[in-house]
Design a protein around this motif. Structure first.
Motif, PDB file in Angstrom:
ATOM      1  N   ARG A 268      11.236   1.549  -1.317  1.00 46.51           N
ATOM      2  CA  ARG A 268      11.052   0.149  -1.691  1.00 46.51           C
ATOM      3  C   ARG A 268      12.154  -0.298  -2.651  1.00 46.51           C
ATOM      4  NH1 ARG A 268       8.659  -4.601   0.034  1.00 46.51           N
ATOM      5  NH2 ARG A 268      10.285  -5.773  -1.026  1.00 46.51           N
ATOM      6  N   ASP A 285      11.117  -7.197   3.103  1.00 43.50           N
ATOM      7  CA  ASP A 285       9.767  -6.722   3.441  1.00 43.50           C
ATOM      8  C   ASP A 285       9.705  -6.156   4.851  1.00 43.50           C
ATOM      9  OD1 ASP A 285       8.973  -7.566   0.958  1.00 43.50           O
ATOM     10  OD2 ASP A 285       8.172  -9.484   1.650  1.00 43.50           O
ATOM     11  N   PHE A 288      11.434  -2.696   4.879  1.00 41.01           N
ATOM     12  CA  PHE A 288      10.594  -1.666   4.256  1.00 41.01           C
ATOM     13  C   PHE A 288       9.460  -1.254   5.184  1.00 41.01           C
ATOM     14  CE2 PHE A 288       6.915  -0.629   1.482  1.00 41.01           C
ATOM     15  CZ  PHE A 288       7.413   0.556   0.961  1.00 41.01           C
ATOM     16  N   LEU A 336       2.275  -0.943  -2.611  1.00 38.84           N
ATOM     17  CA  LEU A 336       3.470  -0.812  -1.776  1.00 38.84           C
ATOM     18  C   LEU A 336       3.400  -1.706  -0.543  1.00 38.84           C
ATOM     19  CD1 LEU A 336       3.941   3.072  -1.910  1.00 38.84           C
ATOM     20  CD2 LEU A 336       5.554   1.388  -2.795  1.00 38.84           C
TER      21      LEU A 336
END
Length: 602
Positions: A268, A285, A288, A336
């Motif tokens: 991240r 985003d 990830f 997360l």
């Protein structure tokens, strides 16, 4: 020369825009004003309002021609542009200018000639984006070389492995979960960020994300393989012997802890750095999520397969380990996976955690069926502790070490399913009642009533001892301990009454001398028989064994002494030759009593 002047004019317009605090894309408007003056592009001369639009478009076209020649030289280059820092900086400057120019052209796209230039600029941008995509991959692929020489990891060995031409960096061994891996040097991250910013500006954010995530997935997969976690499918999990799965669960817990406490937070952070300075966070985003999805799915699939597996009672403890490991990590997962792209992963993790809870409840309840399916068949040798008693009590005691989780699971799953779920304390008491009922049925397999009570005493003592001074006893409560102790005393009394009271009764009868002699003979025979029989009976607990021997001696020895005294004092013995034959002294009896009961049936 005129073309160079036009380029200078266009550059001047951009500088003016910046000086005025405007976006460089306003250069087109400023250029329109400037181009209304003398044809040389100077600020002197007479204004020509009627030629403003045409002059501006002409200048943009000439600038586009110059950029196209410069950029095309890089696009057709065989060697990587980022192999030379000077080339990469020059190329990025040209790309920035091209993207800005395209924006300027869109502001005057109503003009036919401007529309033609815009089409050419867009085509060139697409070519640039394809080349940047290749360069992005090149920079990531060369990262291991930079990584090996990076100061942050200079002390580590085996930081990379060769796979054909490309080397995949893997995480070094880690024992501290409060660290962050920096798998890429800052210089590489800077290059990747520079490319990502341009690709996003050029409308190629998803393509950039795809290249990035594919490379980072390789890192995760290779690092995960070093944790010796096998990627078992649902079918393979179902077919694997439970003993092997227990080892796999241990590896899984270590791996999942490493993944969610070290690997994913590090990924991240890397995503945030590579895709920083972007106008929107969606690329970050999305990247990830794509990096983590495969590893997360592999990890969760294993846990799900275990949750959907057999409900055999012996699986409880390892499934509890899985449940508690996931429970510890759920908050980390929620942090997360908080963005919209990762939300399906977060929801799936929570759902599988719940399914593990349902499995635990089912396994724990299955203990009842295990007891019911264990009917009495043959008498257990010597009246010792039955295996079902050992199994149930050790099972309950071990399960109660996870008391908080079990209570939570029984409450949650019962509420969610609407089933009639007992609280943990009630459930455990119910299981012990079933066990006691099962043992009552088993004791009937013994023909000797005394052995029946000894069997219940042995098993009751084992149950009580396993519940004392631990979490199981705390759950059962002091009232249960008191009642169980009272039951033991009753079993002891019943054993003594059904066995030794009958023997001692022979010594307490009154009668003439011949009757006393006969009773002594009968006592000797009966005492021998009982001692011979009960010397083969089993009392595993040393304290209980000594208590039983002491209690037997406590009623036999005094009665025997009293009987012998009465026999010797009998008036009918006077005038006879000698005293009657007495086979045992009191010490002899006590020695025989000490031989009662074995420690085990073997």
């Amino acid at each position: 020369m005129a073309e160079a002047g036009d380029e200078n004019l266009y550059a001047a317009a951009r500088d003016i825009a910046r000086a005025l605090g405007k976006d460089p894309s306003a250069a087109g408007d400023i250029l329109q004003i400037l181009s209304g003056y003398s044809g040389s592009g100077s600020l002197g001369g007479d204004p020509r309002p009627t030629g403003v639009r045409g002059g501006a478009n002409l200048n943009l076209e000439r600038s586009l021609n110059s950029l196209e020649r410069q950029i095309s030289g890089y696009i057709v280059e065989d060697r990587p542009i980022w192999s030379d820092p000077v080339d990469s900086r020059t190329f990025l400057d040209a790309v920035d200018e091209l993207i800005t120019m395209a924006g300027d052209l869109r502001s005057v796209a109503g003009d036919k000639s401007a529309a033609v230039c815009l089409s050419r600029a867009d085509d060139l941008i697409q070519q640039v984006m394809f080349r940047l995509q290749e360069e992005f991959g090149y920079v990531m692929d060369r990262a291991p070389e930079s990584f090996d020489s990076d100061d942050d990891f200079s002390g580590e060995e085996d930081n990379g492995r060769s796979y054909g031409v490309q080397q995949v960096t893997v995480a070094p061994p880690i024992t501290d979960y409060k660290i962050v891996i920096e798998p890429l040097p800052s210089s590489v991250i800077g290059d990747l960020n520079a490319i990502a910013v341009r690709m996003v500006a050029g409308g190629f954010g998803k393509e950039c994300s795809r290249v990035y995530s594919s490379r980072r997935r390789e890192f995760l997969e290779e690092s995960l393989s070093r944790l010796h976690l096998r990627g078992l499918s649902m079918e393979q999990v179902q077919e694997t012997p439970w003993q092997d799965l227990e080892d796999e669960i241990d590896r899984w817990i270590k791996a999942v802890t490493m993944v969610f406490r070290v690997f994913f937070p590090s990924e991240r952070l890397l995503c945030d750095r590579v895709f920083s300075d972007l106008p929107v966070s969606s690329v970050t985003d999305l990247s990830f999520m794509e990096v983590c999805r495969g590893t997360t799915t592999q990890i969760l699939n294993f846990a799900d397969a275990i949750a959907l597996g057999s409900r055999l009672p012996e699986r409880l403890f390892k499934v509890m380990d899985l449940y508690e490991a996931m429970q510890d990590l759920i908050p980390k997962m929620e942090t997360l996976f908080s963005n919209k792209y990762c939300s399906p992963l977060r929801h799936e993790a929570v759902a599988i955690h719940k399914r593990l809870g349902e499995a635990i409840r089912g396994i724990f309840m299955e203990l009842e069926n295990l007891i019911r399916r264990d009917p009495p068949k043959t008498a257990f040798p010597g009246g010792g502790i039955h295996p079902i008693t050992r199994y149930v009590m050790n099972y309950q005691r071990a399960a109660c070490k996870s008391r908080h989780s079990l209570e939570q699971i029984l409450d949650q799953t019962g509420n969610e399913t609407g089933s009639d779920t007992r609280p943990l304390s009630v459930q455990i008491r119910w299981v012990l009642e079933l066990l006691e009922s099962n043992l009552e049925g088993k004791k009937r397999t013994y023909r000797d009533p005394s052995l029946c009570f000894l069997f219940m005493m042995n098993n009751g003592k084992y149950i009580l001892d396993k519940a004392k001074d631990n979490e199981l006893g705390s759950i059962l409560g002091e009232d249960w301990i008191v009642k169980q102790t009272a039951k033991l005393r009753q079993y002891h009394s019943n054993y003594q009454r059904s066995s030794w009271n009958q023997v001692v009764a022979l010594l307490r009868t009154e009668g003439p001398y011949p009757k006393l002699i006969e009773n002594l003979r009968l006592f000797n025979v009966r005492f021998d028989e009982v001692c011979l029989t009960q010397s083969q009976w089993v009392v595993t607990d040393e304290q209980l064994r000594e208590e039983l021997r002491s209690s037997v001696a406590g009623i036999v020895a005094p009665a025997y002494l009293n009987f012998i005294a009465r026999l010797k004092a009998s008036p009918e013995i006077n005038g006879r030759r000698g005293e009657p034959f007495i086979a045992y002294t009191v010490e002899d009896l006590e020695m025989r009593i000490k031989s009662l009961f074995k420690e085990s049936s073997s």
